[in-house]
Design a protein around this motif. Sequence first.
Motif, mmCIF file in Angstrom:
data_model
loop_
_atom_site.group_PDB
_atom_site.id
_atom_site.type_symbol
_atom_site.label_atom_id
_atom_site.label_comp_id
_atom_site.label_asym_id
_atom_site.label_seq_id
_atom_site.Cartn_x
_atom_site.Cartn_y
_atom_site.Cartn_z
ATOM 1 N N HIS A 156 -4.545 8.751 -0.915
ATOM 2 C CA HIS A 156 -5.180 9.800 -1.719
ATOM 3 C C HIS A 156 -4.277 10.107 -2.897
ATOM 4 N N SER A 157 -4.830 10.680 -3.931
ATOM 5 C CA SER A 157 -4.042 10.943 -5.140
ATOM 6 C C SER A 157 -4.098 12.402 -5.568
ATOM 7 N N THR A 158 -4.805 13.261 -4.810
ATOM 8 C CA THR A 158 -4.903 14.681 -5.175
ATOM 9 C C THR A 158 -3.831 15.461 -4.419
ATOM 10 N N ASN A 159 -4.159 16.702 -4.044
ATOM 11 C CA ASN A 159 -3.172 17.543 -3.372
ATOM 12 C C ASN A 159 -2.719 16.930 -2.053
ATOM 13 N N LEU A 160 -1.482 17.196 -1.704
ATOM 14 C CA LEU A 160 -0.949 16.704 -0.441
ATOM 15 C C LEU A 160 -1.637 17.397 0.726
ATOM 16 N N THR A 161 -1.900 16.619 1.758
ATOM 17 C CA THR A 161 -2.364 17.226 3.004
ATOM 18 C C THR A 161 -1.158 17.799 3.736
ATOM 19 N N VAL A 162 -1.431 18.628 4.739
ATOM 20 C CA VAL A 162 -0.339 19.234 5.503
ATOM 21 C C VAL A 162 0.454 18.154 6.240
ATOM 22 N N CYS A 163 -0.252 17.131 6.730
ATOM 23 C CA CYS A 163 0.446 16.038 7.416
ATOM 24 C C CYS A 163 1.399 15.322 6.473
ATOM 25 N N ASP A 164 1.004 15.165 5.209
ATOM 26 C CA ASP A 164 1.911 14.584 4.220
ATOM 27 C C ASP A 164 3.132 15.462 4.014
ATOM 28 N N MET A 165 2.898 16.777 4.011
ATOM 29 C CA MET A 165 3.992 17.712 3.749
ATOM 30 C C MET A 165 5.029 17.701 4.868
ATOM 31 N N VAL A 166 4.582 17.590 6.119
ATOM 32 C CA VAL A 166 5.526 17.651 7.244
ATOM 33 C C VAL A 166 6.113 16.284 7.568
ATOM 34 N N ALA A 167 5.520 15.201 7.034
ATOM 35 C CA ALA A 167 6.028 13.862 7.334
ATOM 36 C C ALA A 167 7.404 13.660 6.720
ATOM 37 N N HIS A 168 8.158 12.736 7.285
ATOM 38 C CA HIS A 168 9.492 12.419 6.750
ATOM 39 C C HIS A 168 9.382 11.885 5.322
ATOM 40 N N TYR A 169 8.326 11.107 5.061
ATOM 41 C CA TYR A 169 8.056 10.599 3.718
ATOM 42 C C TYR A 169 6.564 10.290 3.629
ATOM 43 N N SER A 170 5.965 10.584 2.474
ATOM 44 C CA SER A 170 4.542 10.291 2.277
ATOM 45 C C SER A 170 4.371 9.496 0.996
ATOM 46 N N ALA A 171 3.519 8.480 1.052
ATOM 47 C CA ALA A 171 3.206 7.664 -0.116
ATOM 48 C C ALA A 171 1.729 7.802 -0.426
ATOM 49 N N ILE A 172 1.386 7.538 -1.682
ATOM 50 C CA ILE A 172 -0.018 7.676 -2.076
ATOM 51 C C ILE A 172 -0.868 6.610 -1.402
ATOM 52 N N THR A 173 -0.322 5.393 -1.309
ATOM 53 C CA THR A 173 -1.090 4.288 -0.722
ATOM 54 C C THR A 173 -0.236 3.578 0.333
ATOM 55 N N PRO A 174 -0.881 2.864 1.244
ATOM 56 C CA PRO A 174 -0.121 2.050 2.205
ATOM 57 C C PRO A 174 0.766 1.006 1.533
ATOM 58 N N THR A 175 0.315 0.471 0.408
ATOM 59 C CA THR A 175 1.131 -0.507 -0.325
ATOM 60 C C THR A 175 2.438 0.123 -0.791
ATOM 61 N N ASP A 176 2.329 1.327 -1.373
ATOM 62 C CA ASP A 176 3.544 2.030 -1.811
ATOM 63 C C ASP A 176 4.469 2.299 -0.629
ATOM 64 N N LEU A 177 3.888 2.628 0.509
ATOM 65 C CA LEU A 177 4.697 2.907 1.694
ATOM 66 C C LEU A 177 5.444 1.645 2.154
ATOM 67 N N GLY A 178 4.770 0.503 2.079
ATOM 68 C CA GLY A 178 5.425 -0.759 2.437
ATOM 69 C C GLY A 178 6.606 -1.050 1.539
ATOM 70 N N TYR A 179 6.438 -0.844 0.235
ATOM 71 C CA TYR A 179 7.550 -1.065 -0.694
ATOM 72 C C TYR A 179 8.698 -0.086 -0.452
ATOM 73 N N TYR A 180 8.355 1.139 -0.039
ATOM 74 C CA TYR A 180 9.396 2.130 0.264
ATOM 75 C C TYR A 180 10.284 1.638 1.410
ATOM 76 N N ILE A 181 9.664 1.102 2.454
ATOM 77 C CA ILE A 181 10.441 0.603 3.594
ATOM 78 C C ILE A 181 11.293 -0.586 3.178
ATOM 79 N N ILE A 182 10.736 -1.471 2.343
ATOM 80 C CA ILE A 182 11.515 -2.621 1.849
ATOM 81 C C ILE A 182 12.696 -2.135 1.013
ATOM 82 N N ASP A 183 12.459 -1.123 0.171
ATOM 83 C CA ASP A 183 13.546 -0.575 -0.650
ATOM 84 C C ASP A 183 14.651 0.012 0.221
#
Length: 502
Positions: free
Chosen positions: A252-279
């Motif tokens: 999603h690209s709008t306001n963060l959900t509460v689950c995003d807020m409490v998560a250790h890290y949140s990415a807009i897309t699964p692809t971005d999240l994959g690159y975060y782990i690689i980084d």
Amino acid sequence: MENFITLKELAKQIESIINLNFNNTYWVLLEIQKLNLYRTGHAYPELVEKDEKTNKIVAQMRGIIWANDYLYIQRKFIQVLGSEMKDGIRVLAKCIVNFHPVYGLSLRIMDIDTTYSQGLLEQERLLTIKKLQQQGLLDANKQIPFPLVPQRIAIISIETSKGFSDFVGVLANNEHCYSYKYTLFPAVLQGEKAVETITEQLKIINLKKDFYDIVVIVRGGGGEIGLSAYNDYSLAKAIATFPLPVLTGIGHSTNLTVCDMVAHYSAITPTDLGYYIIDKTLEFENMLLNIGDKLINTIKQKQNNYKEKINNTRFLLLRNITSQLYAYQSNLDKTINTFTQLTNAKINKSSITLIQIINTIKYQFISALEKTNNLLKNYNFSLKTNSKNIINIENCKLDNIPLILRHKSKSHLNYNLLRLKQINKLIPINLKQNLSDIKISLNKAQQIIDLSSPNHILKMGYVMLKKDNIIVTENNINKNDTIVLEGYKNQMEAEIINIEKK
């Protein structure tokens, strides 16, 4: 009884009264307790109103949403709220009151004010955030240390989800050739079952937490639809209190959900999240490389320091050995000179003693002769002056004197000769003993010289530095000179690169 009407007639009268008095549309605040959507596309929701304090139903009606109206309302719901209509939602609905003789009273829902529903959802979202803040859970999962190398991943998604395929594709095809192990825990990612199934999978992963480094929740392909589930308090709390870092990529690209807020890290897309782990993995690799470079530099520096110390020690040792060799040579020369002097002194002393003895014997012999001569003169004088008797007596004595003198001189001479023989015997013995002591001292000196000899030092692994066949010192070496490193078996050449003064 003559005054009665049929049920149908009564129903018709009620229908005409309702149609007459409720012929307008009304905006009604209500709760859809159950949607009851049928295959025909029509929905027959159960509409209720509950007391805010007791949560008891205080009003209830049957609703009707025709298929065309339902499609319009549902599309509007998704566009504005990001989720579909579901059971238990409160809405502000535009309704018409209907009464049918067979089906009874109902409210036909023609439209829904999504702004009101949006406000309610936002109120619920803010209430969830407030409760988590009060409980100190909003940043609880962020406080968990992130693993240095997140290789074992528990994924909550569904195999047919585009987000899942994008996420694992990024991990599998990373340019650094990192290897990741993941396990899929299937769950419904949107709608009414999302909260229940995701929470259940978190509980299962918690039982196997030692086998994973992180938990990832990914979805994709649904746009903003179904995100209201990620504002649910129970799901957000489950993520916040989870013992492993939870990462979200729910697309999603709008306001963060509460689950995003409490998560250790949140990415807009699964692809971005994959690159975060690689980084993150790349950061660890770079950290290791930096540590390796620092370690190599430290080792090189220590090697240079040790090499310099060894060279200094080698130079000092060579200088000390050379100095000791010179000292030993000087001591040996002094010892030989001293020995020669002592030997000569003893020989001279023995010769002097012998001469003194001979002179003493000669002197004593001469003295005895002089005394005898004096006595003879005295007797001769007395003989002339005294009587014949005296002459006879003196003659008698004179006859005895040569014998006495001869006996006495011979005895004294024999004694002195005996002493001289004893001295002659002692001279070779003393000389032999002194020569033996000197030989032992010379042997010891020779051993010291052998141990300190350059060949022996070279056997120990050291090398001798020479330039133009001359031993190198601090005073005869210059930059760019070519020197020979002469060992016991091998000979090497080296060039002086730099000379530093201490």
